[in-house]
Design a protein around this motif. Structure first.
Motif, PDB file in Angstrom:
ATOM      1  N   LEU A  89       0.860  -1.186   0.000  1.00  0.00           N
ATOM      2  CA  LEU A  89       0.000   0.000   0.000  1.00  0.00           C
ATOM      3  C   LEU A  89       0.890   1.228   0.000  1.00  0.00           C
ATOM      4  CD1 LEU A  89      -2.827   1.398   0.399  1.00  0.00           C
ATOM      5  CD2 LEU A  89      -2.312   1.359   2.836  1.00  0.00           C
ATOM      6  N   PHE A  90       0.633   2.148  -0.914  1.00  0.00           N
ATOM      7  CA  PHE A  90       1.435   3.380  -0.935  1.00  0.00           C
ATOM      8  C   PHE A  90       0.526   4.564  -1.204  1.00  0.00           C
ATOM      9  CE2 PHE A  90       5.269   5.706  -0.918  1.00  0.00           C
ATOM     10  CZ  PHE A  90       5.159   6.705  -1.872  1.00  0.00           C
ATOM     11  N   LEU A  91       0.501   5.510  -0.257  1.00  0.00           N
ATOM     12  CA  LEU A  91      -0.252   6.759  -0.431  1.00  0.00           C
ATOM     13  C   LEU A  91       0.752   7.898  -0.358  1.00  0.00           C
ATOM     14  CD1 LEU A  91      -3.268   6.091   1.999  1.00  0.00           C
ATOM     15  CD2 LEU A  91      -3.159   5.679  -0.457  1.00  0.00           C
ATOM     16  N   ILE A  92       0.782   8.733  -1.391  1.00  0.00           N
ATOM     17  CA  ILE A  92       1.758   9.827  -1.377  1.00  0.00           C
ATOM     18  C   ILE A  92       1.325  10.906  -0.392  1.00  0.00           C
ATOM     19  CG2 ILE A  92       2.522   9.444  -3.746  1.00  0.00           C
ATOM     20  CD1 ILE A  92       0.851  11.903  -4.549  1.00  0.00           C
ATOM     21  N   GLU A  93       2.285  11.675   0.064  1.00  0.00           N
ATOM     22  CA  GLU A  93       2.000  12.735   1.023  1.00  0.00           C
ATOM     23  C   GLU A  93       1.173  13.822   0.360  1.00  0.00           C
ATOM     24  OE1 GLU A  93       5.546  14.323   2.693  1.00  0.00           O
ATOM     25  OE2 GLU A  93       4.497  15.487   4.220  1.00  0.00           O
ATOM     26  N   GLY A  94       0.138  14.309   1.075  1.00  0.00           N
ATOM     27  CA  GLY A  94      -0.685  15.399   0.565  1.00  0.00           C
ATOM     28  C   GLY A  94      -0.429  16.664   1.374  1.00  0.00           C
ATOM     29  N   LYS A  95      -1.178  17.712   1.094  1.00  0.00           N
ATOM     30  CA  LYS A  95      -0.941  18.972   1.820  1.00  0.00           C
ATOM     31  C   LYS A  95      -1.269  18.819   3.305  1.00  0.00           C
ATOM     32  CE  LYS A  95      -5.474  20.839   0.788  1.00  0.00           C
ATOM     33  NZ  LYS A  95      -6.293  21.476  -0.169  1.00  0.00           N
ATOM     34  N   ASN A  96      -2.211  17.937   3.624  1.00  0.00           N
ATOM     35  CA  ASN A  96      -2.518  17.714   5.038  1.00  0.00           C
ATOM     36  C   ASN A  96      -2.720  16.237   5.362  1.00  0.00           C
ATOM     37  OD1 ASN A  96      -5.014  17.259   3.890  1.00  0.00           O
ATOM     38  ND2 ASN A  96      -5.875  19.215   4.523  1.00  0.00           N
ATOM     39  N   LYS A 118       2.352  10.545   4.219  1.00  0.00           N
ATOM     40  CA  LYS A 118       2.741   9.458   3.318  1.00  0.00           C
ATOM     41  C   LYS A 118       2.518   8.162   4.092  1.00  0.00           C
ATOM     42  CE  LYS A 118       7.166   7.561   2.034  1.00  0.00           C
ATOM     43  NZ  LYS A 118       8.562   7.897   1.720  1.00  0.00           N
ATOM     44  N   ILE A 119       1.939   7.173   3.406  1.00  0.00           N
ATOM     45  CA  ILE A 119       1.724   5.873   4.047  1.00  0.00           C
ATOM     46  C   ILE A 119       2.295   4.799   3.140  1.00  0.00           C
ATOM     47  CG2 ILE A 119       0.012   4.194   4.808  1.00  0.00           C
ATOM     48  CD1 ILE A 119      -1.764   6.419   5.740  1.00  0.00           C
ATOM     49  N   SER A 120       3.114   3.953   3.719  1.00  0.00           N
ATOM     50  CA  SER A 120       3.705   2.857   2.954  1.00  0.00           C
ATOM     51  C   SER A 120       3.676   1.601   3.822  1.00  0.00           C
ATOM     52  CB  SER A 120       5.153   3.213   2.569  1.00  0.00           C
ATOM     53  OG  SER A 120       5.801   2.082   2.009  1.00  0.00           O
ATOM     54  N   PHE A 121       2.859   0.643   3.409  1.00  0.00           N
ATOM     55  CA  PHE A 121       2.794  -0.639   4.105  1.00  0.00           C
ATOM     56  C   PHE A 121       3.339  -1.707   3.146  1.00  0.00           C
ATOM     57  CE2 PHE A 121       0.900   1.594   7.260  1.00  0.00           C
ATOM     58  CZ  PHE A 121      -0.471   1.528   7.473  1.00  0.00           C
ATOM     59  N   ASP A 122       4.521  -2.236   3.461  1.00  0.00           N
ATOM     60  CA  ASP A 122       5.153  -3.203   2.566  1.00  0.00           C
ATOM     61  C   ASP A 122       5.135  -4.587   3.209  1.00  0.00           C
ATOM     62  OD1 ASP A 122       8.130  -3.044   0.479  1.00  0.00           O
ATOM     63  OD2 ASP A 122       6.820  -4.734   0.954  1.00  0.00           O
ATOM     64  N   PRO A 123       4.289  -5.476   2.724  1.00  0.00           N
ATOM     65  CA  PRO A 123       4.186  -6.798   3.353  1.00  0.00           C
ATOM     66  C   PRO A 123       5.420  -7.671   3.102  1.00  0.00           C
ATOM     67  CG  PRO A 123       2.793  -6.699   1.410  1.00  0.00           C
ATOM     68  CD  PRO A 123       3.363  -5.329   1.604  1.00  0.00           C
ATOM     69  N   ASP A 124       6.190  -7.345   2.102  1.00  0.00           N
ATOM     70  CA  ASP A 124       7.378  -8.168   1.794  1.00  0.00           C
ATOM     71  C   ASP A 124       8.521  -7.872   2.765  1.00  0.00           C
ATOM     72  OD1 ASP A 124       6.747  -7.859  -1.770  1.00  0.00           O
ATOM     73  OD2 ASP A 124       6.098  -9.396  -0.337  1.00  0.00           O
ATOM     74  N   THR A 125       8.769  -6.582   2.999  1.00  0.00           N
ATOM     75  CA  THR A 125       9.869  -6.205   3.893  1.00  0.00           C
ATOM     76  C   THR A 125       9.427  -6.128   5.351  1.00  0.00           C
ATOM     77  OG1 THR A 125       9.415  -3.840   3.677  1.00  0.00           O
ATOM     78  CG2 THR A 125      10.955  -4.823   2.076  1.00  0.00           C
ATOM     79  N   GLY A 126       8.106  -5.999   5.565  1.00  0.00           N
ATOM     80  CA  GLY A 126       7.603  -5.831   6.934  1.00  0.00           C
ATOM     81  C   GLY A 126       7.794  -4.415   7.452  1.00  0.00           C
ATOM     82  N   VAL A 156       4.172   5.593   8.445  1.00  0.00           N
ATOM     83  CA  VAL A 156       3.246   6.722   8.294  1.00  0.00           C
ATOM     84  C   VAL A 156       4.044   7.958   8.689  1.00  0.00           C
ATOM     85  CG1 VAL A 156       1.037   7.755   8.959  1.00  0.00           C
ATOM     86  CG2 VAL A 156       1.297   5.267   8.989  1.00  0.00           C
ATOM     87  N   ILE A 157       4.204   8.894   7.743  1.00  0.00           N
ATOM     88  CA  ILE A 157       5.084  10.036   8.018  1.00  0.00           C
ATOM     89  C   ILE A 157       4.521  11.306   7.413  1.00  0.00           C
ATOM     90  CG2 ILE A 157       6.542   9.383   6.026  1.00  0.00           C
ATOM     91  CD1 ILE A 157       8.886  10.704   7.530  1.00  0.00           C
ATOM     92  N   GLY A 158       4.527  12.384   8.206  1.00  0.00           N
ATOM     93  CA  GLY A 158       4.119  13.695   7.700  1.00  0.00           C
ATOM     94  C   GLY A 158       3.085  14.349   8.595  1.00  0.00           C
ATOM     95  N   LYS A 159       2.336  15.268   8.009  1.00  0.00           N
ATOM     96  CA  LYS A 159       1.276  15.968   8.731  1.00  0.00           C
ATOM     97  C   LYS A 159      -0.033  15.225   8.510  1.00  0.00           C
ATOM     98  CE  LYS A 159       3.196  20.618   8.145  1.00  0.00           C
ATOM     99  NZ  LYS A 159       2.987  21.963   7.561  1.00  0.00           N
ATOM    100  N   SER A 160      -0.861  15.180   9.531  1.00  0.00           N
ATOM    101  CA  SER A 160      -2.157  14.521   9.373  1.00  0.00           C
ATOM    102  C   SER A 160      -3.256  15.387   9.962  1.00  0.00           C
ATOM    103  CB  SER A 160      -2.140  13.143  10.033  1.00  0.00           C
ATOM    104  OG  SER A 160      -3.384  12.489   9.800  1.00  0.00           O
ATOM    105  N   TYR A 161      -3.946  16.096   9.107  1.00  0.00           N
ATOM    106  CA  TYR A 161      -5.129  16.840   9.545  1.00  0.00           C
ATOM    107  C   TYR A 161      -6.124  17.001   8.391  1.00  0.00           C
ATOM    108  CZ  TYR A 161      -2.524  20.978   7.777  1.00  0.00           C
ATOM    109  OH  TYR A 161      -1.803  21.854   7.022  1.00  0.00           O
ATOM    110  N   PRO A 162      -6.436  15.900   7.706  1.00  0.00           N
ATOM    111  CA  PRO A 162      -7.415  16.004   6.622  1.00  0.00           C
ATOM    112  C   PRO A 162      -8.787  16.321   7.186  1.00  0.00           C
ATOM    113  CG  PRO A 162      -6.945  13.708   7.086  1.00  0.00           C
ATOM    114  CD  PRO A 162      -6.013  14.508   7.934  1.00  0.00           C
TER     115      PRO A 162
END
Lengths: 126, 201
Positions: free
Chosen positions: A4-11, A14-22, A26-32
């Protein structure tokens, strides 16, 4: 399962869940404004991973520059899903990243840790 | 420099409600204009769009950094502004013409920042909001933290949103220097107002 990969937005973070590497990040600002809607995707992904994935080592890196109250609720839901993975045999390591002088983020991490059912946070200063 | 995003209301607005919000916003701005050592930083009155929200938040962050405020203070003010704006956008009621009238004013006094925010609320929602507020009234920050954790422990959204977590977050960031008030507009609508103060020390 696919990553799963979600690019960082203005608020949104970034979310990256990699089941292969484990490596789950979740990094950045979160206030959607539509917080529930934004976090629905990673929550559904985690639920599916819990059903289909095989136990392994998972490292969850949470690194919030800013997090709104609604986002804290959603991150707690993510952590509770991680708790479900742990119950299934996954080895979960949670790293809560924070700047040395950021008491606000530290307290948020401690609040979440106290509520997520036994996951132990490693506090990582930078 | 003051950022004033006051815009002319479209003709479809209910004129009485428009005037109601505008006069509340204007009286706060006047207070700052007259108070020695005080400075108005931002004022927005009217329908609050997502673009307005982005502009306001961006301006607040840039302005406080430019003024050399410490990071912890910037975060507290920013948090209160985020939660206030989201309260307006998510929980504010529309008037009879579908407009979500509101205001937000931010100012700096000698030793503190003040944030005022107002939005329309359906009269039948007032009881519930007062219940949320009553949980923290008069509490010390450590006790508010316990209320916060208890609410957060429910860990989910209801049809009423985060169960008052936003208002409690505002109280936490202001060390409970926050006041709430309701003003009746008509039988169906109230103006919900909050005023939070963040010490700059």
């Amino acid at each position: 399962m696919n990553r799963l990969f979600l690019i960082e937005g203005k608020n949104t973070p970034k979310i990256s869940f990699d089941p292969d590497t484990g490596n789950f990040l979740v990094i950045g600002k979160s206030y959607p404004e539509s917080t529930e809607r934004f976090y629905k995707v990673p929550l559904q992904w985690l639920k599916k991973y819990c059903e289909e994935g095989d136990p392994k080592n998972i490292t969850v890196d949470l690194n919030f520059e800013f997090i709104s109250s609604a986002s804290v609720i959603c991150v707690l839901q993510l952590l509770k899903q991680m708790g479900q993975l742990r119950a299934k045999g996954f080895n979960i390591k949670v790293k809560w990243h924070l700047q040395d002088d950021d008491d606000d983020i530290k307290v948020t991490g401690e609040s979440l840790e106290s509520l997520c059912g036994g996951l132990v946070f490693e506090y990582v200063p930078f | 420099m003051i950022l004033v995003l006051t815009r002319i209301m479209p003709e479809t607005y209910s004129e009485a409600i428009e005037e109601f919000c505008q006069t509340r916003c204007d009286s706060i701005k006047e207070k700052f204009a007259k108070s020695p050592g005080s400075e108005l930083i931002l004022a927005n009155c009217g329908d609050l769009s997502e673009d307005n929200v982005d502009s306001i938040l961006s301006y607040v962050e840039i302005r406080l950094k430019k003024d050399g405020e410490p990071k912890g203070l910037i975060k507290k003010v920013f948090t209160i502004v985020v939660e206030s704006l989201q309260n307006i956008r998510i929980h504010g009621t529309d008037d009879s013409e579908g407009v979500k009238a509101s205001f937000i004013v931010i100012g700096r006094e000698k030793q503190s920042y003040q944030i005022w925010a107002g939005n329309l609320t359906a009269s039948n929602m007032v009881g519930e909001i007062k219940t949320s507020i009553s949980k923290i009234k008069g509490l010390k920050p450590s006790a508010i933290r316990q209320v916060y954790l208890k609410l957060l422990s429910f860990g989910k959204f209801t049809d009423k949103g985060g169960g008052g977590l936003g208002l409690i977050t505002i109280a936490l960031k202001s060390d409970n220097n926050v006041r709430f008030a309701f003003e009746k507009i008509n039988e169906n609508l109230m103006l919900f107002k909050l005023n939070a103060r963040v010490s700059a020390n």
